[in-house]
Design a protein around this motif. Sequence first.
Motif, mmCIF file in Angstrom:
data_model
loop_
_atom_site.group_PDB
_atom_site.id
_atom_site.type_symbol
_atom_site.label_atom_id
_atom_site.label_comp_id
_atom_site.label_asym_id
_atom_site.label_seq_id
_atom_site.Cartn_x
_atom_site.Cartn_y
_atom_site.Cartn_z
ATOM 1 N N THR A 34 0.849 -1.181 -0.016
ATOM 2 C CA THR A 34 0.029 0.100 0.008
ATOM 3 C C THR A 34 0.927 1.233 -0.053
ATOM 4 O O THR A 34 1.856 1.181 0.787
ATOM 5 N N GLN A 35 0.651 2.271 -0.922
ATOM 6 C CA GLN A 35 1.329 3.297 -1.075
ATOM 7 C C GLN A 35 0.581 4.599 -0.618
ATOM 8 O O GLN A 35 -0.822 4.865 -0.887
ATOM 9 N N PHE A 36 1.123 5.509 0.276
ATOM 10 C CA PHE A 36 0.709 6.810 0.780
ATOM 11 C C PHE A 36 1.450 7.735 0.226
ATOM 12 O O PHE A 36 2.689 8.032 0.754
ATOM 13 N N VAL A 37 1.120 8.752 -0.632
ATOM 14 C CA VAL A 37 1.791 9.792 -1.087
ATOM 15 C C VAL A 37 1.818 10.978 -0.229
ATOM 16 O O VAL A 37 0.550 11.326 0.201
ATOM 17 N N GLU A 38 2.660 11.724 -0.070
ATOM 18 C CA GLU A 38 2.685 13.129 0.504
ATOM 19 C C GLU A 38 1.734 12.844 2.065
ATOM 20 O O GLU A 38 0.897 13.404 2.376
ATOM 21 N N CYS A 39 2.531 11.720 2.780
ATOM 22 C CA CYS A 39 1.895 11.419 3.996
ATOM 23 C C CYS A 39 2.577 11.983 5.207
ATOM 24 O O CYS A 39 3.829 11.792 5.746
ATOM 25 N N ASP A 40 2.062 13.069 5.885
ATOM 26 C CA ASP A 40 2.607 13.880 6.879
ATOM 27 C C ASP A 40 3.967 14.335 6.680
ATOM 28 O O ASP A 40 4.834 13.996 7.251
ATOM 29 N N ASP A 43 7.336 12.110 1.478
ATOM 30 C CA ASP A 43 7.178 11.997 -0.053
ATOM 31 C C ASP A 43 6.402 10.634 -0.199
ATOM 32 O O ASP A 43 5.452 10.635 -0.974
ATOM 33 N N LEU A 44 6.726 9.506 0.322
ATOM 34 C CA LEU A 44 5.958 8.253 -0.027
ATOM 35 C C LEU A 44 6.318 7.317 1.359
ATOM 36 O O LEU A 44 7.106 7.133 1.954
ATOM 37 N N VAL A 45 5.197 6.987 1.719
ATOM 38 C CA VAL A 45 5.017 5.906 2.832
ATOM 39 C C VAL A 45 4.399 4.483 2.408
ATOM 40 O O VAL A 45 3.545 4.491 1.575
ATOM 41 N N LEU A 46 5.084 3.355 2.566
ATOM 42 C CA LEU A 46 4.649 2.240 2.162
ATOM 43 C C LEU A 46 4.240 1.335 3.455
ATOM 44 O O LEU A 46 5.081 1.264 4.377
ATOM 45 N N HIS A 47 3.174 0.556 3.405
ATOM 46 C CA HIS A 47 2.939 -0.359 4.267
ATOM 47 C C HIS A 47 2.528 -1.962 3.368
ATOM 48 O O HIS A 47 2.215 -2.006 2.473
ATOM 49 N N HIS A 48 3.326 -2.634 4.225
ATOM 50 C CA HIS A 48 3.116 -4.129 3.816
ATOM 51 C C HIS A 48 3.189 -5.191 5.009
ATOM 52 O O HIS A 48 4.266 -5.184 5.488
ATOM 53 N N ALA A 49 2.118 -5.797 5.320
ATOM 54 C CA ALA A 49 1.869 -6.527 6.541
ATOM 55 C C ALA A 49 2.580 -5.746 7.781
ATOM 56 O O ALA A 49 1.836 -4.630 7.970
ATOM 57 N N GLU A 51 5.370 -4.267 8.007
ATOM 58 C CA GLU A 51 6.718 -3.336 7.869
ATOM 59 C C GLU A 51 6.308 -1.966 7.322
ATOM 60 O O GLU A 51 4.973 -2.279 6.370
ATOM 61 N N LYS A 52 6.941 -1.064 7.244
ATOM 62 C CA LYS A 52 6.761 0.142 6.913
ATOM 63 C C LYS A 52 7.896 0.873 6.361
ATOM 64 O O LYS A 52 8.989 0.364 7.051
ATOM 65 N N ALA A 53 7.875 1.554 5.456
ATOM 66 C CA ALA A 53 8.791 2.457 4.913
ATOM 67 C C ALA A 53 8.548 3.690 4.689
ATOM 68 O O ALA A 53 7.570 4.258 4.071
ATOM 69 N N PHE A 54 9.456 4.899 4.806
ATOM 70 C CA PHE A 54 9.445 6.185 4.927
ATOM 71 C C PHE A 54 10.414 6.577 3.734
ATOM 72 O O PHE A 54 11.561 6.035 3.786
#
Length: 165
Positions: A34-40, A43-49, A51-54
């Motif tokens: 799941t991708q979230f653009v311009e989140c707080d 630039d990009l926040v990723l969610h998978h199970a 795990e998260k990535a900024f």
Amino acid sequence: MSDELSRMPLSLWNESVFRYFFCRSLAEAHPDVTQFVECDRIDLVLHHAKEKAFIEFKLYLHAPKFDPYTGSRSGFKGGPGRKNLSEFCRCVDQLYGRKSMHGLSKYIVLVYADPTAESTPGKRYSAHYDDYAHWDEKITLELLASAEPVESRHDRVQAKLFAVR
């Protein structure tokens, strides 16, 4: 990236355009992320199970300025220098300063382009970013990947992926 550069010159790109291509490729390769653009202000926040990535994107190029009435070139916007380097350092600091948690990774995607024509070494992004070391020793900027340079008609593009720890 080289396929896209053959269709659309780099001078017409910005960070949002680059992020779009990144997100599109990610969605094709990993549709379950799941991708979230311009989140707080990230630039990009990723969610998978669990795990998260900024991810922060930095795209630096020698973008030409044009006169809107004549279409003629009138110099360049910004360019390599202290102000640009300070902006990158601030981005590293802010990403590092984000609250950490289990399963969270922080990354910076850095892409910079220098003209293929000769120019002064101090006026090239490569002089600042080829061997970048962050000023704050408590922050580790680990180079995870460095793509082979992509040559376009006017530019030599370098892309790097850093983990911020």
